[in-house]
Design an enzyme around this catalytic site. Structure first.
Site, PDB file in Angstrom:
ATOM      1  N   GLY A  37       0.858  -1.177   0.000  1.00 13.75           N
ATOM      2  CA  GLY A  37       0.000   0.000   0.000  1.00 13.75           C
ATOM      3  C   GLY A  37       0.891   1.223   0.000  1.00 13.75           C
ATOM      4  O   GLY A  37       1.917   1.264   0.693  1.00 13.75           O
ATOM      5  N   GLU A 135      -5.037   6.641  -1.936  1.00 16.50           N
ATOM      6  CA  GLU A 135      -5.551   5.286  -1.742  1.00 16.50           C
ATOM      7  C   GLU A 135      -6.452   5.171  -0.520  1.00 16.50           C
ATOM      8  O   GLU A 135      -6.824   4.061  -0.133  1.00 16.50           O
ATOM      9  CB  GLU A 135      -4.386   4.290  -1.639  1.00 16.50           C
ATOM     10  CG  GLU A 135      -3.708   4.033  -2.973  1.00 16.50           C
ATOM     11  CD  GLU A 135      -2.663   2.934  -2.922  1.00 16.50           C
ATOM     12  OE1 GLU A 135      -2.301   2.434  -3.991  1.00 16.50           O
ATOM     13  OE2 GLU A 135      -2.198   2.581  -1.818  1.00 16.50           O
ATOM     14  N   LEU A 205      10.864  11.536 -12.590  1.00 10.54           N
ATOM     15  CA  LEU A 205      10.976  11.308 -14.033  1.00 10.54           C
ATOM     16  C   LEU A 205      11.555   9.941 -14.361  1.00 10.54           C
ATOM     17  O   LEU A 205      12.126   9.738 -15.429  1.00 10.54           O
ATOM     18  CB  LEU A 205      11.848  12.408 -14.657  1.00 10.54           C
ATOM     19  CG  LEU A 205      11.405  13.851 -14.389  1.00 10.54           C
ATOM     20  CD1 LEU A 205      12.463  14.833 -14.889  1.00 10.54           C
ATOM     21  CD2 LEU A 205      10.057  14.124 -15.038  1.00 10.54           C
ATOM     22  N   GLY A 206      11.442   8.993 -13.440  1.00 10.96           N
ATOM     23  CA  GLY A 206      11.967   7.648 -13.678  1.00 10.96           C
ATOM     24  C   GLY A 206      13.464   7.660 -13.877  1.00 10.96           C
ATOM     25  O   GLY A 206      14.218   8.256 -13.107  1.00 10.96           O
ATOM     26  N   THR A 234       8.485  -1.830  -8.252  1.00  7.13           N
ATOM     27  CA  THR A 234       7.374  -1.674  -7.314  1.00  7.13           C
ATOM     28  C   THR A 234       7.833  -0.976  -6.037  1.00  7.13           C
ATOM     29  O   THR A 234       8.801  -1.381  -5.411  1.00  7.13           O
ATOM     30  CB  THR A 234       6.792  -3.048  -6.943  1.00  7.13           C
ATOM     31  OG1 THR A 234       6.576  -3.810  -8.110  1.00  7.13           O
ATOM     32  CG2 THR A 234       5.480  -2.876  -6.195  1.00  7.13           C
ATOM     33  N   ASP A 238       7.239   5.300  -3.842  1.00  8.88           N
ATOM     34  CA  ASP A 238       6.828   5.469  -2.446  1.00  8.88           C
ATOM     35  C   ASP A 238       8.047   5.623  -1.539  1.00  8.88           C
ATOM     36  O   ASP A 238       8.034   6.415  -0.590  1.00  8.88           O
ATOM     37  CB  ASP A 238       6.007   4.266  -1.984  1.00  8.88           C
ATOM     38  CG  ASP A 238       4.759   4.053  -2.821  1.00  8.88           C
ATOM     39  OD1 ASP A 238       4.271   5.032  -3.416  1.00  8.88           O
ATOM     40  OD2 ASP A 238       4.274   2.910  -2.872  1.00  8.88           O
TER      41      ASP A 238
END
Length: 290
Positions: A37, A135, A205-206, A234, A238
């Site tokens: 989460g 979320e 921006l990755g 993943t 966060d």
């Protein structure tokens, strides 16, 4: 201190030969369950970045293990309620290149009461930080309450919803989003980042790094990414946000806070998993990024 109104999920990981096409049935090569989460990930990241963080959220009776896991990772959990709804969960499919596809069930994350939020924030002090994502429910009430109490509000606008962002405009101090979300926000509102009523905007921006737009300081700064070979993306965003907010809570300047977040995110993509594998501050300090 950081008060994080955030989701708590059970993450179910399936490693696949490739991400499935529509209508395709495919056998997983491995399976695992972990804590996840966006909210839980950010709480764990902030705690591992040496910040004091209290999580505001909810789980079902099937989620007591997740609360215990958060506590073990250094997150304060007294403001996590147990509700009748099932704990939120995510089905995460990962291909050999580390790309992922995620199906999310909100569950208990969408039945957080205003009373729970208000009770938690009455313990906050002026200058503390309220962190939020998309979320859970309750963001507008939480932001308005936090501003009244003198807290700084950080809003990580993911999963992206233009309607949610518009409802919160003028109620947060720092907006964190990725490049795709920034483009969607421009399309939805017609406002450039420099025209938004917010002091600071950080755009990830990755592999291209990060951009900081300071509307308060009328400046814009870009940061190059740290070169790494990704295993699993993943939770990297966060992790970045949790470290960024923790650094700001410790009083670091924005540029230094962003750099710390980028190093944490770079280390995170070299690991498989979400909250359970977020690096701690020593991991980052010991790693040679070249």
């Amino acid at each position: 201190m950081i008060w994080n109104l955030g989701s708590i999920n059970a993450d179910y990981f399936y490693h696949l030969p490739h991400l499935p096409a529509p209508g395709e049935t495919i056998a997983a090569m491995s399976y695992a369950r972990g804590l996840g989460g966006k909210g839980a990930n950010m709480s764990v990241a902030a705690a591992r970045a040496a910040a004091r963080v209290s999580h505001i959220g909810a789980v079902g009776s099937d989620g007591r293990w997740a609360v215990t896991r958060l506590l073990e990772y250094g997150v304060e959990t007294q403001h996590i309620a147990q509700v009748s709804a099932a704990t939120g969960h995510a089905i995460i499919q990962i291909d050999p290149a580390g790309e992922n596809s995620i199906v999310l069930f909100p569950g208990a994350n969408h039945v957080i009461s205003d009373q729970l939020i208000g009770t938690a924030l009455t313990e906050a002090s002026p200058g503390d930080i309220l962190l939020m994502q998309n979320e859970t429910n309750g963001q507008v009430f939480a932001a308005e309450t936090a501003r009244t109490l003198g807290l700084r509000v950080v809003y990580a606008a993911a999963p992206f919803s233009a309607e949610a962002v518009v409802a919160l405009l003028g109620k947060f101090d720092l907006l964190v989003l990725n490049a795709v979300e920034a483009a969607q926000l421009l399309e939805a509102t017609g406002k450039r980042l420099v025209d938004l009523p917010v002091d600071d905007v950080v755009v990830t921006l990755g592999s291209s790094g990060c951009k900081w737009v300071s509307n308060k300081g009328k400046t814009e700064q870009e940061f190059a990414a740290y070169p790494v070979t990704p295993v699993d993306t993943t939770g990297a965003g966060d992790t970045f946000t949790g470290y960024l907010v923790a650094a700001l809570d410790r009083g670091l300047p924005m540029a230094e806070a962003i750099d710390l977040g980028m190093r944490a995110g770079a280390l995170m993509v070299m690991r498989e998993g979400t909250a359970d594998v977020i690096p701690d501050l020593k991991d980052i300090q010991d790693h040679d990024f070249g």
